[in-house]
Write a protein that holds these residues in place. Structure first.
Motif: not given
Length: 74
Positions: A1-10
């Motif tokens: 989930m954290w990776v997904k959130a980080i990718l959305f921010v990127v």
């Protein structure tokens, strides 16, 4: 989930940067910022406010379920 959130921010940061590189104006920056802020508030309302204050018994799984809930509620 954290990776997904980080990718959305990127994705958001890169897309915003590309728009500003294409049209480097303060007005574009302001309008882009307002659009992002408004969509974030709408997303917050769609999930947190409806689920916590309007109908605590209903659990939403996505924006489609929010729309179905609002349509069926009438």
């Amino acid at each position: 989930m954290w990776v997904k959130a980080i990718l959305f921010v990127v994705i958001g940061l890169m897309s915003s940067a590309l728009v500003l590189l294409q049209l480097p104006e303060w007005r574009v920056l302001l309008l882009l910022s307002l659009a992002i802020w408004a969509f974030c508030r709408a997303y917050y309302f769609a999930f947190y406010v409806i689920e916590k204050y309007i109908d605590p018994s209903f659990r939403f799984s996505g924006l489609g379920s929010v729309l179905r809930y609002l349509i069926n509620r009438r």
